[in-house]
Design a protein around this motif. Sequence first.
Motif, PDB file in Angstrom:
ATOM      1  N   TYR A 108       0.824  -1.199   0.000  1.00  0.00           N
ATOM      2  CA  TYR A 108       0.000   0.000   0.000  1.00  0.00           C
ATOM      3  C   TYR A 108       0.866   1.261   0.000  1.00  0.00           C
ATOM      4  O   TYR A 108       0.615   2.225  -0.705  1.00  0.00           O
ATOM      5  CB  TYR A 108      -0.925  -0.052   1.211  1.00  0.00           C
ATOM      6  N   ILE A 164       0.978   4.277  -2.745  1.00  0.00           N
ATOM      7  CA  ILE A 164       0.824   5.703  -2.460  1.00  0.00           C
ATOM      8  C   ILE A 164       1.881   6.502  -3.193  1.00  0.00           C
ATOM      9  O   ILE A 164       1.592   7.486  -3.859  1.00  0.00           O
ATOM     10  CB  ILE A 164       0.942   5.976  -0.933  1.00  0.00           C
ATOM     11  N   THR A 183      -3.397  23.485  -1.947  1.00  0.00           N
ATOM     12  CA  THR A 183      -3.514  22.039  -2.105  1.00  0.00           C
ATOM     13  C   THR A 183      -2.721  21.294  -1.039  1.00  0.00           C
ATOM     14  O   THR A 183      -3.027  20.148  -0.733  1.00  0.00           O
ATOM     15  CB  THR A 183      -3.020  21.603  -3.494  1.00  0.00           C
ATOM     16  N   GLU A 220      -2.687  21.792   2.088  1.00  0.00           N
ATOM     17  CA  GLU A 220      -3.565  21.529   3.231  1.00  0.00           C
ATOM     18  C   GLU A 220      -4.260  20.187   3.043  1.00  0.00           C
ATOM     19  O   GLU A 220      -4.401  19.393   3.964  1.00  0.00           O
ATOM     20  CB  GLU A 220      -4.656  22.596   3.313  1.00  0.00           C
ATOM     21  N   GLN A 221      -4.721  19.987   1.803  1.00  0.00           N
ATOM     22  CA  GLN A 221      -5.474  18.779   1.507  1.00  0.00           C
ATOM     23  C   GLN A 221      -4.580  17.544   1.591  1.00  0.00           C
ATOM     24  O   GLN A 221      -5.006  16.487   2.038  1.00  0.00           O
ATOM     25  CB  GLN A 221      -6.085  18.925   0.103  1.00  0.00           C
ATOM     26  N   VAL A 262      -3.738  16.524   5.382  1.00  0.00           N
ATOM     27  CA  VAL A 262      -4.697  15.791   6.207  1.00  0.00           C
ATOM     28  C   VAL A 262      -4.825  14.339   5.765  1.00  0.00           C
ATOM     29  O   VAL A 262      -5.658  13.608   6.281  1.00  0.00           O
ATOM     30  CB  VAL A 262      -6.109  16.445   6.222  1.00  0.00           C
ATOM     31  N   PRO A 302      -2.914  10.451   5.096  1.00  0.00           N
ATOM     32  CA  PRO A 302      -1.850   9.718   5.812  1.00  0.00           C
ATOM     33  C   PRO A 302      -0.511   9.754   5.090  1.00  0.00           C
ATOM     34  O   PRO A 302       0.410   9.091   5.532  1.00  0.00           O
ATOM     35  CB  PRO A 302      -2.394   8.282   5.867  1.00  0.00           C
ATOM     36  N   ARG A 309      -7.394   9.359   9.043  1.00  0.00           N
ATOM     37  CA  ARG A 309      -8.260   8.493   8.234  1.00  0.00           C
ATOM     38  C   ARG A 309      -9.732   8.667   8.598  1.00  0.00           C
ATOM     39  O   ARG A 309     -10.615   8.247   7.874  1.00  0.00           O
ATOM     40  CB  ARG A 309      -7.898   7.023   8.444  1.00  0.00           C
ATOM     41  N   TYR A 325     -11.407  16.864   5.914  1.00  0.00           N
ATOM     42  CA  TYR A 325     -11.314  18.314   6.113  1.00  0.00           C
ATOM     43  C   TYR A 325     -11.412  19.009   4.771  1.00  0.00           C
ATOM     44  O   TYR A 325     -10.728  18.652   3.816  1.00  0.00           O
ATOM     45  CB  TYR A 325      -9.977  18.635   6.792  1.00  0.00           C
ATOM     46  N   MET A 326     -12.273  20.001   4.700  1.00  0.00           N
ATOM     47  CA  MET A 326     -12.415  20.774   3.468  1.00  0.00           C
ATOM     48  C   MET A 326     -12.087  22.223   3.818  1.00  0.00           C
ATOM     49  O   MET A 326     -12.854  22.884   4.502  1.00  0.00           O
ATOM     50  CB  MET A 326     -13.858  20.634   2.991  1.00  0.00           C
ATOM     51  N   PRO A 327     -10.912  22.708   3.401  1.00  0.00           N
ATOM     52  CA  PRO A 327     -10.508  24.064   3.761  1.00  0.00           C
ATOM     53  C   PRO A 327     -11.412  25.107   3.109  1.00  0.00           C
ATOM     54  O   PRO A 327     -12.121  24.796   2.149  1.00  0.00           O
ATOM     55  CB  PRO A 327      -9.091  24.190   3.211  1.00  0.00           C
ATOM     56  N   LEU A 345      -8.151  21.747  -4.405  1.00  0.00           N
ATOM     57  CA  LEU A 345      -7.847  20.532  -5.155  1.00  0.00           C
ATOM     58  C   LEU A 345      -6.906  20.925  -6.281  1.00  0.00           C
ATOM     59  O   LEU A 345      -6.645  22.094  -6.506  1.00  0.00           O
ATOM     60  CB  LEU A 345      -9.131  19.924  -5.712  1.00  0.00           C
ATOM     61  N   PHE A 376      -7.236  11.250  -4.500  1.00  0.00           N
ATOM     62  CA  PHE A 376      -7.477  11.292  -3.059  1.00  0.00           C
ATOM     63  C   PHE A 376      -7.963   9.938  -2.534  1.00  0.00           C
ATOM     64  O   PHE A 376      -7.655   9.568  -1.403  1.00  0.00           O
ATOM     65  CB  PHE A 376      -8.417  12.438  -2.683  1.00  0.00           C
ATOM     66  N   PHE A 396      -5.557   7.338   0.237  1.00  0.00           N
ATOM     67  CA  PHE A 396      -6.157   6.772   1.452  1.00  0.00           C
ATOM     68  C   PHE A 396      -6.308   5.258   1.316  1.00  0.00           C
ATOM     69  O   PHE A 396      -6.940   4.612   2.146  1.00  0.00           O
ATOM     70  CB  PHE A 396      -7.525   7.400   1.727  1.00  0.00           C
ATOM     71  N   THR A 447     -13.429  14.938  -0.109  1.00  0.00           N
ATOM     72  CA  THR A 447     -13.334  14.877   1.349  1.00  0.00           C
ATOM     73  C   THR A 447     -14.011  13.623   1.900  1.00  0.00           C
ATOM     74  O   THR A 447     -13.661  13.120   2.951  1.00  0.00           O
ATOM     75  CB  THR A 447     -14.000  16.134   1.950  1.00  0.00           C
TER      76      THR A 447
END
Lengths: 377, 307
Positions: free
Chosen positions: A6, A10, A215, A217-218, A221, A223, B77, B81-83, B88, B101, B105, B147
Motif C-alpha cells: 500500500y 501511495i 492544495t 492543506e489537503q 490531512v 496519511p 483516516r 477536512y475541506m478548507p 484541489l 485522493f 487513502f 473529502t
Amino acid sequence: MNQPNYKLMIIRYLIEKEFKQLLRNPILLPVFLVLPVIMMTVLPRATTQEVKNLHVCIVDHDHSTWSARLVHKLSAFPFFSSTWAASSYREALHHMEAGRADFIIEIGPGFERELVAGRHSRLRIAVNAVNGVQAGLGSSYLMHLVADYAARLQAETEGTSGHGAAGIEVVSRCLYNAGLDYKAFMVPGLMAMLLTLIVGFLPALNIVGEKEKGTIEQINVTPVRRWEFILSKLVPYWCVGGFILAYSMLLARLAFGMVPAGSIGTIFLFATLFTLVVSSLGLMVSNYSDTTRQAALVMFFFLVIFILLGGLLTPVASMPSWAQTLTLANPLRYFIDAMRALYLKGSTLRDLFPLCRALAIYAVIVWTWAIVSYRKH
Amino acid sequence: MAPLVAAHGLRKSFGKTEALRGVGFEVAEGEIYGLIGPDGAGKSTLFRILATLLKADGGTATIDGLDVLAHYRPLRRRIGYMPGRFSLYQDLTVEENLAFFASIFGTTLRENYHLVADIYRQLEPFRHRRAGQLSGGMKQKLALSCTLIHAPRLLLLDEPTTGVDPVSRKEFWDTLRRLRDEQGITVIVSTPYMDEATQCDRIALIQEGAFLRVDTPQGIVDAYADTLWAVRSDRMHRLQDDLHRYPAVRTAFPFGETFHVTLHPGASARALCRHLEDCGHNNVEVRPICAGIEDCFMSLMKKSHES
C-alpha cells in the motif's frame, strides 16, 4: 490491506500526479525542448573567451620594405579582423577613441635603417585596456607576432652573414583538448548549468506553489508521510534531468560532433547525484518560502553564486585561495569538474571518486534537510 | 453515548493576536454542528486544530477517542477536512482528483461510490474537465466528494458555501443532511451566513476566539428576551441617525429594507413612531417581529462587548 504494498502504491500515485501536472504545464514542455537547443548550439559559440576580431591601427612612419613586411604579417593574422593605416599617432588615437581600433602599432621612421645597421629598433604598441582580457591576450598575440618577425629577420640576416645561432624552439601541445577549442571546454559546463537551472528552479517553485494554491492543506490531512511526499516530488525531476542531459548530449554531438571520451554510464551516475542535490535544495528553499516569488528570488541568488563560483567561466584554479575554499561548498563545481573530465579527459569513475563522494555526501545532507524542513504542523 | 468530538480550553495565539481564548465544546455523533461567526472570529483556526494541521497552545481535543496531537496519524483516516479555499489540483481532471485522493487513502472510487454517488452523479458529465475550469458550485461538490471518498466519520467543513450560488447552497445543505441521516456522518461546518444557521442541529456563536453561546437554532431564538421592532420609513438614509439619537432606542441594526430596533424598558413603539414623524419621516412603520439568529447574535455580541 497489505501494508508495504500500500505504501508503494501511495508513492506511485503521488509520482503519477506530479508527472501529470508537469506535462500539463503549458510552459514547461517547450522550455524542456527549446532551452537545451539554445544552450547547446548558441551559447558555446557566444560565451567564447578567445579574443578574436581585434582591430589594429598601424602608423608606419618608415614606409620601407621591412616595415611593409611587418604590416603584412600583422594583417594576415586571423585574430585581427581589420587593420587600419593611419598617418600619425594622433590620427590613430582618434580611431581608438571612436572605437575603431583596439591596438595602435607605431613603426618609427628609422625602423629598417636601424635593423640593417644591427641596432635595436623600436616599435610602440598602445592598447585599449578597457576590456582587460582582450588587452592582455591581444597584446600577447602582438608580442608573439613581433618576436616571431624579429627572429625570422635575425635568421635571414645571420643566414647571409653565415653565423648560425642555436635557436630554442618551444613547441607546446595541448592535452585533452587538442585544438584548444573553447567550445569543447564550454559544452560540458553548459550541460551542468542547464541541469542546474531546470532541476533547481522547478522544485523550488513546486511545494511553495502547492502552499499558495492551498492544495498542501489537503495533502497534509491525508496519511501521506513527509518522506513519501518529498520523494514523489524528486523522482519526476530525476527523469526530467536525465532527459535533458541525454537530449543535450545528442545536441552537442549534432552541433559540434562532441562525444564524451569517458563512460556515458558514469556521466549519468554523476547527473543523478547532482540532480538529487539541486532538486532537494530547490525543495528546501520551497519549504522555507511562503510565496513562489520569494522562492524564485532565493533560488536565483543560489544559482548565480553556484554558476559564478562553479568554474563555468572562470577556472577555479585561478581564483584566490579563499574563493577556492568557498567552491568546495558548491555542488555545481564538482559536477562541472566531473563533466569536463568525463567529456574531454575520458576519466573513469575511479579517477573521479573524490568528486562522486563529495556529491553523494552533499545529496544525503540536503535530502534529509528537505524532508525535515517540510513540516506538516 | 460519548461525544464524537470533545474539546476543552483550546487556546491559540498568532503573535499578539489571540485567535482562540479557551474554547470547549462537545459534538454528538450524527450531529450537524454549526460554527457561526464573522470573519476573524477564530473558526478556521479551530478547524485547523481539529484537522491535526495546527498545534493548539493549550487545551485538548479528541475525536472518536483519539487525541488530535498524540494520535494524529490514525485520526487523519477518520476525518475529512475541506478548507475554506478551493484546494484541489486545478490542473487535474475531476476524475483524476477523486481517484488521487481515494488512492492515497488506500481506497478506490468504486469501493466508496455509495458515499459520493448523489454528488458525483452531477459531476459525472464533466469528469474529464480540469478542476480549475469548473463553476463555483461544481468545484465545491468536487471538493466535498474528495473529502468524503475515504469514508470519514467526521466532516470538518470550513465555510463550504462561501461564494456559492443560492441554489447550490441549498443543495449542499440537503446533501449534508442526507449524509447525516443515511451514513451517520457527523459534520462540523462553519458559515458566515446567518440564514444557514437554522440548517444545523446545534450552533455555536463564536466571536473573537470565544464561544458566546451554544444551543439549537430554536433554543437560541427562544432565549431572545427583548421585544424586537422592525422600523422603516421613506427616508431610510436618515433613519439610522434619528434612531440612534432617540434616547429610548437601545439598539438599532440595519437588516436589508428595515432597521431591527430594541427599546429600553418602559419606552413605547408608538412614541418612537411619533418621534420619527416629528423628525420629518413619512410612512413610518413600526411593527413587532420575531427575532432571527442574526438578531440574537448581534445582541449577544453587544452584551459580550459591554461586559
